[in-house]
Design an enzyme around this catalytic site. Structure first.
Site, PDB file in Angstrom:
ATOM      1  N   SER A   1      12.041  30.943  -7.860  1.00 29.89           N
ATOM      2  CA  SER A   1      12.772  29.689  -7.699  1.00 29.89           C
ATOM      3  C   SER A   1      12.784  28.909  -9.004  1.00 29.89           C
ATOM      4  O   SER A   1      11.808  28.923  -9.755  1.00 29.89           O
ATOM      5  CB  SER A   1      12.132  28.838  -6.606  1.00 29.89           C
ATOM      6  OG  SER A   1      12.763  27.573  -6.531  1.00 29.89           O
TER       7      SER A   1
ATOM      8  N   SER B   1      10.838  22.903  -0.621  1.00 28.38           N
ATOM      9  CA  SER B   1      10.249  23.631   0.515  1.00 28.38           C
ATOM     10  C   SER B   1      11.323  23.982   1.542  1.00 28.38           C
ATOM     11  O   SER B   1      11.300  25.059   2.141  1.00 28.38           O
ATOM     12  CB  SER B   1       9.138  22.805   1.175  1.00 28.38           C
ATOM     13  OG  SER B   1       9.662  21.622   1.763  1.00 28.38           O
TER      14      SER B   1
ATOM     15  N   GLU C   1       9.497  24.386   7.966  1.00 31.73           N
ATOM     16  CA  GLU C   1       9.241  23.054   7.414  1.00 31.73           C
ATOM     17  C   GLU C   1       8.124  22.339   8.180  1.00 31.73           C
ATOM     18  O   GLU C   1       7.342  21.580   7.602  1.00 31.73           O
ATOM     19  CB  GLU C   1      10.525  22.212   7.471  1.00 31.73           C
ATOM     20  CG  GLU C   1      11.479  22.422   6.324  1.00 31.73           C
ATOM     21  CD  GLU C   1      11.077  21.666   5.082  1.00 31.73           C
ATOM     22  OE1 GLU C   1      10.224  22.171   4.323  1.00 31.73           O
ATOM     23  OE2 GLU C   1      11.611  20.576   4.860  1.00 31.73           O
TER      24      GLU C   1
ATOM     25  N   GLY D   1       7.281  19.985  -5.259  1.00 32.40           N
ATOM     26  CA  GLY D   1       6.594  18.717  -5.012  1.00 32.40           C
ATOM     27  C   GLY D   1       7.173  17.542  -5.765  1.00 32.40           C
ATOM     28  O   GLY D   1       6.455  16.604  -6.095  1.00 32.40           O
ATOM     29  N   SER D   2       8.492  17.577  -6.037  1.00 32.91           N
ATOM     30  CA  SER D   2       9.091  16.476  -6.798  1.00 32.91           C
ATOM     31  C   SER D   2      10.182  15.756  -6.005  1.00 32.91           C
ATOM     32  O   SER D   2      10.987  15.025  -6.558  1.00 32.91           O
ATOM     33  CB  SER D   2       9.666  17.001  -8.117  1.00 32.91           C
ATOM     34  OG  SER D   2      10.574  18.047  -7.886  1.00 32.91           O
ATOM     35  N   GLY D   3      10.222  15.985  -4.688  1.00 33.40           N
ATOM     36  CA  GLY D   3      11.178  15.281  -3.846  1.00 33.40           C
ATOM     37  C   GLY D   3      12.578  15.852  -3.859  1.00 33.40           C
ATOM     38  O   GLY D   3      13.526  15.164  -3.477  1.00 33.40           O
ATOM     39  N   LEU D   4      12.733  17.107  -4.270  1.00 32.29           N
ATOM     40  CA  LEU D   4      14.060  17.716  -4.325  1.00 32.29           C
ATOM     41  C   LEU D   4      14.316  18.679  -3.161  1.00 32.29           C
ATOM     42  O   LEU D   4      15.301  19.408  -3.169  1.00 32.29           O
ATOM     43  CB  LEU D   4      14.254  18.453  -5.648  1.00 32.29           C
ATOM     44  CG  LEU D   4      14.281  17.584  -6.906  1.00 32.29           C
ATOM     45  CD1 LEU D   4      14.488  18.444  -8.148  1.00 32.29           C
ATOM     46  CD2 LEU D   4      15.381  16.530  -6.817  1.00 32.29           C
ATOM     47  N   GLY D   5      13.416  18.701  -2.182  1.00 27.56           N
ATOM     48  CA  GLY D   5      13.643  19.571  -1.023  1.00 27.56           C
ATOM     49  C   GLY D   5      13.399  21.035  -1.308  1.00 27.56           C
ATOM     50  O   GLY D   5      14.013  21.910  -0.686  1.00 27.56           O
TER      51      GLY D   5
ATOM     52  N   ASP E   1      16.430  17.845   4.953  1.00 31.94           N
ATOM     53  CA  ASP E   1      16.457  18.765   3.809  1.00 31.94           C
ATOM     54  C   ASP E   1      16.914  20.171   4.200  1.00 31.94           C
ATOM     55  O   ASP E   1      17.754  20.770   3.522  1.00 31.94           O
ATOM     56  CB  ASP E   1      15.075  18.842   3.146  1.00 31.94           C
ATOM     57  CG  ASP E   1      14.715  17.556   2.413  1.00 31.94           C
ATOM     58  OD1 ASP E   1      15.589  16.691   2.288  1.00 31.94           O
ATOM     59  OD2 ASP E   1      13.561  17.431   1.963  1.00 31.94           O
TER      60      ASP E   1
END
Length: 328
Positions: free
Chosen positions: A77, A88, A134, A82-86, A145
């Site tokens: 990827s 996961s 999720e 873990g930066s709020g960009l979805g 997301d």
């Protein structure tokens, strides 16, 4: 990182009954602790322990959709984690899509090369499975997301209701990852406390944010038949982003790193706003259609000199697709 599990070990822990009909997504429920036990045995390095829940989601989705067949699965990827960009959700959607494409529950042509989409009912099934992944990673996700990753375009979310909307014009955004970690629960709690102390004022702030969201939704779905209309469209979006950022600052969720990005992009007359929970994380900057590539390069160079990571993304693009690499 590389992990492996003997099939018999997975059967022993999860039980034969876990080999279910993948056309009917089920929640991991009481098996969550057993999934954790399987992953804990891997001794994942402390620096990468945040990936443990992703490994649990893989085990669950793989065994539910493919059963206990032996396989080698490789993930790669480019999304920051873990930066709020979805990231996961994108992971769970991609994984669910790949596994379902190799099952009998969807009708994709495994002999066809090139990217293929899924039928609407297949996307619903895929999205439901991704949502279960999720849940393993986040506990109580909103579902926004994974729905965006599955269907593409944009989602309007209010009071727990998701509405898919289609943009008449894809927007181009510069995403700046400040690499500053944030505690989402603490930020949300801080906003709640501020709302209690200044109830009337914060009620007006929330109402203004709602109005901005509604207006943006209308603008995004309006036709833009020519270059002038596109420019006006982008100017309106930029103004709404600017107002939204001001309101988010009123809520107390900005951060010094975010302000640095705002000042830097403003020098080039570009509009930016934080995304996600704030307090660090990522910032969106609108890149107008007529903006020269030279200016974009200068902005990125200046932001990266501050230690930030920059990505360019088209907002309102396609959802999940699958591609089979057929070896000769």
């Amino acid at each position: 990182m590389e992990f492996s599990w003997p099939i018999e070990k997975v059967k022993e822990v999860l039980g034969e009954s876990n080999n279910v009909d993948c056309s009917k997504p089920i929640s991991p429920g009481s098996l969550s602790s057993k999934l954790q036990a399987l992953v804990e045995e891997l001794n994942i390095p402390e620096a990468k322990i945040g990936l443990a829940s992703g490994v649990e989601a893989f085990l669950w989705l793989y065994t539910c959709i493919q059963g206990f067949k032996p396989a080698t699965v490789i993930f790669a990827s480019e999304l920051p984690i873990g930066s709020g960009l979805g990231s996961s959700a994108a992971y769970c959607v991609a994984l669910s899509g790949a596994l379902l494409a190799l099952s009998s529950s969807v009708k994709v042509d495994v002999s066809q090369q090139g990217w293929q989409g899924f039928e609407d009912d297949e996307l619903t099934l895929l999205n439901n499975w991704a949502f279960e992944g999720e849940k393993i990673i986040h506990g109580r996700p909103s579902g926004i997301d994974n729905t965006v990753s599955t269907y593409g375009n944009m989602i309007k979310f209010k009071s727990g209701n998701l509405t898919r909307i289609t943009s008449s014009l894809p927007l181009r955004m510069l995403i700046t990852n400040t690499k500053v970690g944030r505690n989402t629960k603490a930020l949300v709690a801080g906003v709640s406390e501020r709302a209690k102390r200044h109830h009337d004022v914060m009620t007006s702030v929330f109402s203004a944010v709602d109005s901005i969201s509604n207006e943006l939704s209308e603008i995004i779905q309006s036709p833009a038949p020519n270059d002038l209309a596109v420019t006006e469209f982008e100017e309106k979006v930029g103004e709404l982003m600017e107002m939204n950022q001001g309101l988010l600052q009123c809520m107390g969720v900005s951060h010094a790193s975010i302000e640095t990005v705002l000042r830097t992009t403003l020098k080039y007359k570009l509009t930016s706003k934080l995304t996600g929970a704030g307090g660090g994380g990522c910032v969106l900057t609108l890149l107008p259609t007529l903006l020269s590539a030279n200016v974009v390069d200068k902005v990125i160079a200046e932001l990266e000199s501050c230690g930030f990571q920059c990505l360019i993304a088209g907002i309102g693009g396609k959802g999940v697709q699958v591609c089979f690499n057929i070896s000769s």
